[in-house]
Write a protein that holds these residues in place. Structure first.
Motif, mmCIF file in Angstrom:
data_model
loop_
_atom_site.group_PDB
_atom_site.id
_atom_site.type_symbol
_atom_site.label_atom_id
_atom_site.label_comp_id
_atom_site.label_asym_id
_atom_site.label_seq_id
_atom_site.Cartn_x
_atom_site.Cartn_y
_atom_site.Cartn_z
ATOM 1 N N SER A 148 1.012 -1.249 -0.013
ATOM 2 C CA SER A 148 0.019 0.189 0.091
ATOM 3 C C SER A 148 0.848 1.424 0.029
ATOM 4 O O SER A 148 0.601 2.314 -0.771
ATOM 5 C CB SER A 148 -0.861 -0.064 1.200
ATOM 6 O OG SER A 148 -1.701 -0.980 1.332
ATOM 7 N N THR A 149 2.023 1.224 0.739
ATOM 8 C CA THR A 149 2.959 2.436 0.864
ATOM 9 C C THR A 149 3.470 2.657 -0.867
ATOM 10 O O THR A 149 3.682 4.034 -1.306
ATOM 11 C CB THR A 149 4.004 2.128 1.541
ATOM 12 O OG1 THR A 149 3.260 1.865 3.052
ATOM 13 C CG2 THR A 149 5.013 3.401 1.709
ATOM 14 N N ILE A 150 3.852 1.674 -1.261
ATOM 15 C CA ILE A 150 4.403 1.776 -2.792
ATOM 16 C C ILE A 150 3.375 2.202 -3.468
ATOM 17 O O ILE A 150 3.463 3.131 -4.666
ATOM 18 C CB ILE A 150 5.076 0.241 -3.277
ATOM 19 C CG1 ILE A 150 6.144 -0.182 -2.326
ATOM 20 C CG2 ILE A 150 5.233 0.416 -4.617
ATOM 21 C CD1 ILE A 150 6.769 -1.470 -2.680
ATOM 22 N N ALA A 151 2.106 1.681 -3.629
ATOM 23 C CA ALA A 151 1.103 2.025 -4.429
ATOM 24 C C ALA A 151 0.766 3.594 -4.233
ATOM 25 O O ALA A 151 0.493 4.259 -5.179
ATOM 26 C CB ALA A 151 -0.238 1.331 -3.920
ATOM 27 N N THR A 152 0.806 4.039 -2.998
ATOM 28 C CA THR A 152 0.479 5.410 -2.657
ATOM 29 C C THR A 152 1.781 6.501 -3.120
ATOM 30 O O THR A 152 1.449 7.506 -3.788
ATOM 31 C CB THR A 152 0.560 5.560 -1.185
ATOM 32 O OG1 THR A 152 -0.564 4.879 -0.527
ATOM 33 C CG2 THR A 152 0.312 7.060 -0.830
ATOM 34 N N SER A 252 -2.969 -2.245 -7.951
ATOM 35 C CA SER A 252 -2.635 -3.148 -8.717
ATOM 36 C C SER A 252 -1.162 -3.328 -9.239
ATOM 37 O O SER A 252 -0.421 -4.473 -9.313
ATOM 38 C CB SER A 252 -3.405 -3.332 -9.833
ATOM 39 O OG SER A 252 -3.298 -4.396 -10.996
ATOM 40 N N LEU A 253 -0.669 -2.199 -9.615
ATOM 41 C CA LEU A 253 0.570 -2.019 -10.214
ATOM 42 C C LEU A 253 1.690 -2.312 -9.017
ATOM 43 O O LEU A 253 2.766 -3.120 -9.245
ATOM 44 C CB LEU A 253 0.929 -0.343 -10.497
ATOM 45 C CG LEU A 253 0.173 -0.542 -12.018
ATOM 46 C CD1 LEU A 253 0.176 1.066 -12.503
ATOM 47 C CD2 LEU A 253 0.636 -1.225 -13.097
ATOM 48 N N ALA A 254 1.273 -1.784 -7.970
ATOM 49 C CA ALA A 254 2.281 -1.951 -6.570
ATOM 50 C C ALA A 254 2.176 -3.702 -6.615
ATOM 51 O O ALA A 254 3.239 -4.269 -6.029
ATOM 52 C CB ALA A 254 1.740 -1.324 -5.421
#
Length: 273
Positions: A148-152, A252-254
């Motif tokens: 979630s951190t990477i997605a953000t 999804s990409l993360a």
């Protein structure tokens, strides 16, 4: 349901699958027997191989029966093509037309008449942003799950690029507040809504972890956030709609990044969930 099939009828074992030039099975409709080609053979397509030549009336009925959503989208495409080609464009001298602003006109007038209520709602929204931030960072530093951190990070980087590339004018009637986020009512990008996208990223992670009640709470607060942002003219409707999609996209990409990342030197810092 197999998303690669356009209906769910059982396929007899004698049915032969047509091989495309890229070795992709075509199971859209019932197919007549066609030669099987080994991967090493060169495939030569002819008009007789066209998929629609094998369609039957029964196939069309099954398409509508088992796949109503794509059929609805097809009808919507035709409808909005007619709307787009007959729509009178908004002149450059006029403010943008926003259906969300029309729908929240009464609430906007309430906030105009009550600056204190506007400040209270802005403060509550800022608290919700803090909840999102705490949860997303906590999934990494506390639980060791950085998805979630990477997605953000992906999301806000893309938002910055797009927001700078096309800078939209501040909506007419914007009601700012010193309690809003960014705190102090400083300048911000309109397209797209990081408020909404961050909420979606957090909610998706909650669902993966089966935290259903918390996910429902975040979705409810996100909906109230959308109404508040429209009522205060803090975002256009398109900012909020794209924010919803952006949250899903970057989560999804993360996930794809985490599945493919090889970082032996980081140990638990890059956990694959």
């Amino acid at each position: 349901m197999n998303g690669d099939n356009l209906h769910q009828r059982s396929v007899p074992q004698t049915t032969t699958i047509l091989k495309t030039p890229h070795n992709i099975s075509v199971t859209n409709f019932n197919l007549k027997k066609t030669p099987n080609y080994a991967p090493s053979q060169t495939y030569c397509w002819s008009f007789a191989d066209a998929s629609f030549l094998r369609w039957t009336t029964a196939d069309v009925f099954h398409l509508f029966k088992y796949h109503p959503v794509p059929c609805f989208f097809a009808v919507s495409l035709l409808f909005f093509m007619g709307v787009e080609y007959t729509l009178q464009m908004i002149p450059p001298s006029s403010p943008p037309f926003d259906i969300g602003f029309v729908a929240t006109d009464y609430l906007h007038r309430v906030l105009v008449a009550s600056p204190t209520l506007n400040t209270v709602l802005a403060g509550l929204n800022t608290v919700f942003v803090g909840m999102q931030t705490a949860y997303i960072i906590g999934t990494w530093v506390i639980e060791g799950r950085p998805r979630s951190t990477i997605a953000t990070l992906f999301m806000f980087t893309c938002r910055g690029i797009l927001g700078y590339s096309t800078q939209l004018p501040l909506p007419e009637g914007f009601l700012g507040s010193g309690a809003d986020f960014p705190v102090g009512n400083v300048s911000f990008f309109l397209f797209y809504s990081g408020h909404v996208a961050g909420s979606v990223i957090a909610s998706l992670d909650m669902r993966r972890m089966h935290r259903w009640e918390l996910a429902f709470l975040f979705d409810t607060l996100n909906l109230l956030q959308v109404v508040r942002l429209l009522s205060s003219r803090g975002h256009y409707t398109i900012d909020l709609a794209v924010g919803l999609g952006a949250g899903m996209l970057f989560d999804s990409l993360a996930g794809k990044y985490m599945n493919n990342a090889i970082a032996p030197d980081y140990g638990d810092a890059l956990y694959t969930n």
